[in-house]
Design a protein around this motif. Structure first.
Motif, PDB file in Angstrom:
ATOM      1  N   ASN A 203       0.837  -1.188   0.000  1.00 51.68           N
ATOM      2  CA  ASN A 203       0.000   0.000   0.000  1.00 51.68           C
ATOM      3  C   ASN A 203       0.876   1.242   0.000  1.00 51.68           C
ATOM      4  O   ASN A 203       1.806   1.357   0.792  1.00 51.68           O
ATOM      5  CB  ASN A 203      -0.916   0.021   1.232  1.00 51.68           C
ATOM      6  CG  ASN A 203      -1.920  -1.110   1.212  1.00 51.68           C
ATOM      7  OD1 ASN A 203      -2.440  -1.461   0.155  1.00 51.68           O
ATOM      8  ND2 ASN A 203      -2.192  -1.690   2.362  1.00 51.68           N
ATOM      9  N   VAL A 204       0.584   2.170  -0.892  1.00 55.04           N
ATOM     10  CA  VAL A 204       1.352   3.404  -1.004  1.00 55.04           C
ATOM     11  C   VAL A 204       0.437   4.584  -0.710  1.00 55.04           C
ATOM     12  O   VAL A 204      -0.615   4.724  -1.324  1.00 55.04           O
ATOM     13  CB  VAL A 204       1.968   3.559  -2.408  1.00 55.04           C
ATOM     14  CG1 VAL A 204       2.713   4.887  -2.506  1.00 55.04           C
ATOM     15  CG2 VAL A 204       2.904   2.394  -2.712  1.00 55.04           C
ATOM     16  N   ARG A 205       0.842   5.395   0.247  1.00 56.17           N
ATOM     17  CA  ARG A 205       0.105   6.614   0.561  1.00 56.17           C
ATOM     18  C   ARG A 205       0.963   7.817   0.202  1.00 56.17           C
ATOM     19  O   ARG A 205       2.133   7.886   0.570  1.00 56.17           O
ATOM     20  CB  ARG A 205      -0.242   6.679   2.056  1.00 56.17           C
ATOM     21  CG  ARG A 205      -1.202   5.606   2.534  1.00 56.17           C
ATOM     22  CD  ARG A 205      -1.454   5.771   4.025  1.00 56.17           C
ATOM     23  NE  ARG A 205      -2.108   7.031   4.312  1.00 56.17           N
ATOM     24  CZ  ARG A 205      -2.255   7.527   5.549  1.00 56.17           C
ATOM     25  NH1 ARG A 205      -1.755   6.874   6.584  1.00 56.17           N
ATOM     26  NH2 ARG A 205      -2.873   8.666   5.744  1.00 56.17           N
ATOM     27  N   ILE A 206       0.390   8.737  -0.510  1.00 57.34           N
ATOM     28  CA  ILE A 206       1.082   9.981  -0.847  1.00 57.34           C
ATOM     29  C   ILE A 206       0.389  11.112  -0.098  1.00 57.34           C
ATOM     30  O   ILE A 206      -0.803  11.378  -0.316  1.00 57.34           O
ATOM     31  CB  ILE A 206       1.060  10.235  -2.360  1.00 57.34           C
ATOM     32  CG1 ILE A 206       1.783   9.086  -3.090  1.00 57.34           C
ATOM     33  CG2 ILE A 206       1.711  11.576  -2.688  1.00 57.34           C
ATOM     34  CD1 ILE A 206       1.728   9.202  -4.594  1.00 57.34           C
ATOM     35  N   ILE A 207       1.110  11.749   0.794  1.00 64.33           N
ATOM     36  CA  ILE A 207       0.553  12.823   1.605  1.00 64.33           C
ATOM     37  C   ILE A 207       1.054  14.154   1.058  1.00 64.33           C
ATOM     38  O   ILE A 207       2.259  14.428   1.082  1.00 64.33           O
ATOM     39  CB  ILE A 207       0.979  12.685   3.080  1.00 64.33           C
ATOM     40  CG1 ILE A 207       0.664  11.290   3.611  1.00 64.33           C
ATOM     41  CG2 ILE A 207       0.317  13.769   3.931  1.00 64.33           C
ATOM     42  CD1 ILE A 207      -0.808  10.956   3.650  1.00 64.33           C
TER      43      ILE A 207
END
Length: 215
Positions: A2-6
Motif C-alpha cells: 500500500n502506497v500513501r502519498i501525503i
C-alpha cells in the motif's frame, strides 16, 4: 504494498531554499499526524532502493537504527565534529559512529530526532567561522545556496550521539548499502544510489539508463 502519498508544502523559509537536503528533515515534525498512525517509521532519501529483505528487518523495542556513513572517518574530521557539537550546543556529545541519512525507529523518536537535527543543521549551515570552517576546515558543508554537502548527516549524528545512549543506537550496513557494492541485495534491506557512473548510480538514472531495463 500500500502506497500513501501525503501532500506537503515545505515552509517558505530561506534555509530550505538554500539547503535542499533539509527538506527531508522538516516534514516529519512539521506535519507529524500521518506518521503517528504507525509505531515505527523509516526516514530516508528518494535515491534509494528498498529490498525484499526489509520485510524481515528486526525491529527491537526502543532501538534506533541508522545506516553507516562515510563522511567523518579521519581523526581530524572526528575531532572537528566534536568541536562543532560543542560550538552549536551539544557539549554532551559522545560519538557513536559515522552515520548516513536513513533512520528507522519508534515514530515519536524519529520525529524528535528530525526536529532537533533540522534546527541544528540550520545553525551549522550558516554558522561557519570567518575562515570557512567550524574551528577546522575538514567538515564539508558546501556553499550557501548549494545543496551539496552533508550538513544534515553531521547534525543527525551529533543529535543521536548526544541525546540517546550508545546501546540504544544501532549503526548498520543493512541500511544505506551502496547500489554498486559487490554485496548482493539479498543481504541488505536498503540500498543508496551514489554519485558515480556505474550501474544503478544517480548519474545512470539521470541519463535515463533504466527506462527500458528488463532487470
Amino acid at each position: 504494498m500500500n502506497v500513501r502519498i501525503i501532500p506537503y508544502t515545505v515552509p517558505d523559509k530561506q534555509f530550505y531554499k538554500d539547503y535542499g537536503f533539509a527538506k527531508s528533515m522538516v516534514f516529519p515534525y512539521d506535519m507529524p499526524e500521518p506518521l503517528l498512525e504507525y509505531d515505527y517509521v523509516c526516514k530516508t532519501d528518494t535515491d534509494v532502493f528498498i529490498t525484499p529483505m526489509m520485510n524481515h528487518f528486526t525491529f527491537e523495542t526502543n532501538k534506533i537504527y541508522v545506516g553507516l556513513g562515510y563522511y567523518s572517518i579521519s581523526e581530524n574530521s572526528v575531532n572537528a565534529l566534536k568541536e562543532a557539537a560543542i560550538k552549536f550546543g551539544y557539549p554532551e556529545y559522545e560519538r557513536i559512529s559515522d552515520m548516513h541519512s536513513t533512520i528507522i525507529g519508534p515514530t515519536a523518536d524519529v520525529i524528535k530526532i528530525m526536529e532537533l537535527s533540522d534546527k541544528l543543521e540550520e545553525k551549522m549551515y550558516y554558522g561557519l567561522d570567518s575562515d570557512g570552517g567550524w574551528g577546522t576546515d575538514v567538515l564539508w558543508r558546501g556553499h550557501i545556496g548549494n545543496t551539496s554537502g552533508v550538513c544534515s548527516m553531521y547534525a543527525m549524528e551529533i543529535v543521536l550521539s548526544s541525546v540517546y545512549p550508545k546501546e540504544q543506537v544501532v549503526v548498520t550496513q543493512m541500511l544505506d548499502a551502496g547500489s554498486d557494492w559487490e554485496r548482493p541485495w539479498t543481504e541488505v534491506s536498503h540500498m543508496h544510489q551514489y554519485h558515480q557512473d556505474e550501474i544503478y548510480s544517480k548519474f545512470q538514472a539521470n541519463w535515463g539508463a533504466y527506462l527500458d531495463a528488463k532487470h
